[in-house]
Enzyme design. Structure first.
Site, short mmCIF file in Angstrom:
data_model
loop_
_atom_site.label_atom_id
_atom_site.label_comp_id
_atom_site.label_asym_id
_atom_site.label_seq_id
_atom_site.Cartn_x
_atom_site.Cartn_y
_atom_site.Cartn_z
N HIS A 109 0.48 -1.59 0.11
CA HIS A 109 0.22 0.19 -0.17
C HIS A 109 1.09 1.54 0.05
O HIS A 109 0.15 2.10 0.48
CB HIS A 109 -0.88 0.02 0.93
CG HIS A 109 -2.20 -1.12 0.97
ND1 HIS A 109 -3.11 -1.31 2.08
CD2 HIS A 109 -2.40 -1.68 0.01
CE1 HIS A 109 -3.91 -1.87 1.42
NE2 HIS A 109 -3.46 -2.42 0.69
N SER A 178 -7.55 -6.27 9.71
CA SER A 178 -8.92 -6.97 9.78
C SER A 178 -9.79 -7.55 9.52
O SER A 178 -10.96 -8.38 8.89
CB SER A 178 -9.55 -5.90 10.44
OG SER A 178 -9.79 -4.73 9.51
N1 APR Z 1 -2.10 -6.55 18.35
C1 APR Z 1 -3.18 -7.41 17.25
N2 APR Z 1 -3.74 -7.00 17.14
C2 APR Z 1 -4.38 -5.87 16.97
C3 APR Z 1 -4.15 -4.50 18.27
C4 APR Z 1 -3.12 -5.16 19.04
N3 APR Z 1 -2.29 -4.23 19.62
N4 APR Z 1 -4.69 -3.98 18.00
C5 APR Z 1 -6.05 -3.73 17.11
N5 APR Z 1 -5.52 -5.13 16.79
C6 APR Z 1 -6.46 -5.19 15.31
C7 APR Z 1 -7.53 -5.45 15.71
O1 APR Z 1 -8.49 -5.99 16.23
C8 APR Z 1 -7.66 -5.41 13.61
O2 APR Z 1 -8.74 -6.69 13.43
O3 APR Z 1 -5.67 -5.28 13.74
C9 APR Z 1 -6.55 -5.26 13.15
C10 APR Z 1 -7.22 -3.49 12.32
O4 APR Z 1 -7.45 -3.69 11.73
P1 APR Z 1 -7.49 -2.24 10.61
O5 APR Z 1 -7.49 -1.11 10.90
O6 APR Z 1 -9.28 -2.77 9.67
O7 APR Z 1 -6.21 -2.40 9.58
P2 APR Z 1 -5.72 -2.98 8.46
O8 APR Z 1 -6.64 -4.31 8.53
O9 APR Z 1 -4.35 -2.75 8.70
O10 APR Z 1 -6.75 -2.48 7.17
C11 APR Z 1 -6.23 -2.79 6.43
O11 APR Z 1 -7.11 -0.38 5.11
O12 APR Z 1 -7.93 2.06 5.14
C12 APR Z 1 -7.21 0.48 4.50
O13 APR Z 1 -4.99 1.11 2.92
C13 APR Z 1 -5.22 0.56 5.02
O14 APR Z 1 -3.79 -0.41 4.95
C14 APR Z 1 -4.92 -0.12 5.37
C15 APR Z 1 -6.36 -1.29 4.85
#
Ligand code: APR
Length: 232
Positions: A109, A178
């Site tokens: 990304h 997520s």
């Molecule tokens: N340890 C482990 N997991 C965690 C923690 C932690 N301390 N804190 C949060 N999480 C988990 C949450 O439960 C969630 O499932 O991390 C996940 C974060 O999810 P998102 O916020 O959806 O982030 P991500 O999956 O990286 O998003 C993907 O979406 O907006 C776009 O381009 C952006 O790269 C990003 C993509």
């Protein structure tokens, strides 16, 4: 062929370093809706806001307050010790994996520490703020630079390379993501279709949980260390 492991990371791995995840804050990312700051349309409509938003993200990342955490360092350590091929695909635009010592990192990304010319597509390292008046190194013109970030509606980077790694790995591990955003959310299915074992490490079970052979839940700083220590 030496064994191959692919790890996919998301915002959850950087959360304990002080960087906000995308979907844990009422759908807002650092107080903004994604459509306001992370789409090509947003950049057309309000470039000033989008430049400022990513300048702030970059400044925060480089502020000294944000450092790699135990989950980042454990992955880097594992990569050094592992005898096979270790590929780290990240959706994160921060540089915490590299700062922890990871070598083989694919930023699907984009990266906060890079900028791109909208005309030539050339990518430059830059730790400085950019705005509409910044002059592009390649065309020497104002207004041609943008953050090197894959926005919603744009195609992620290195997809062919990633697809190849997924088809060759014996183990696929997803950490702190997520599973809401494709194509990354589909990687588990691809790896599985090539007979890889699939593992989810996350704070909680995700919507993709049933796709994984195993899952371990808790803060990344704890579950990553435990899981990878056992793997060695
Ligand atoms: N340890 C482990 N997991 C965690 C923690 C932690 N301390 N804190 C949060 N999480 C988990 C949450 O439960 C969630 O499932 O991390 C996940 C974060 O999810 P998102 O916020 O959806 O982030 P991500 O999956 O990286 O998003 C993907 O979406 O907006 C776009 O381009 C952006 O790269 C990003 C993509």
């Amino acid at each position: 062929m030496p064994p191959k492991i692919v790890v996919l990371t998301g915002a959850g791995i950087s959360s304990e370093s002080g960087l906000k995840t995308f979907r844990d804050n009422n759908g807002l990312w650092e107080n903004h809706r994604v459509e306001e700051v992370a789409t090509p349309d947003a950049f057309k409509r309000n470039p000033e806001l989008v430049y400022r938003f990513y300048n702030l993200r970059r400044q925060q990342l480089l502020s000294g307050e944000v450092k790699p955490n135990k989950a980042h360092t454990e992955l880097a350590l594992f990569e050094k010790k592992f005898q096979g091929e270790f590929v780290l695909v990240t959706q994160n635009v921060d540089n915490l994996h590299e700062r922890a010592g990871s070598q083989n990192v694919i930023h699907m990304h984009g990266e906060l520490t890079k900028i791109r010319c909208v005309h030539s597509g050339e990518v430059f390292e830059s730790l400085l703020d950019i705005d509409e008046n910044s002059i592009c190194e390649c065309c020497q013109k104002k207004g041609n630079l943008r953050p090197h970030i894959v926005w919603f509606g744009e195609i992620p980077l290195f997809m062919d390379e990633i697809q190849k790694h997924l088809s060759e790995c014996q183990l696929f591990i997803s950490v702190g993501t997520s599973g809401n955003v494709y194509p990354a959310a589909g990687f588990v299915e691809i790896a599985k279709s090539f007979a890889a074992k699939t593992v989810e490490l996350n704070m909680e079970k995700t919507i993709l949980n049933s796709m994984f052979d195993e899952g371990y839940y808790g803060p990344a700083t704890e579950v990553v260390e435990k899981y990878f220590a056992r793997l060695l």
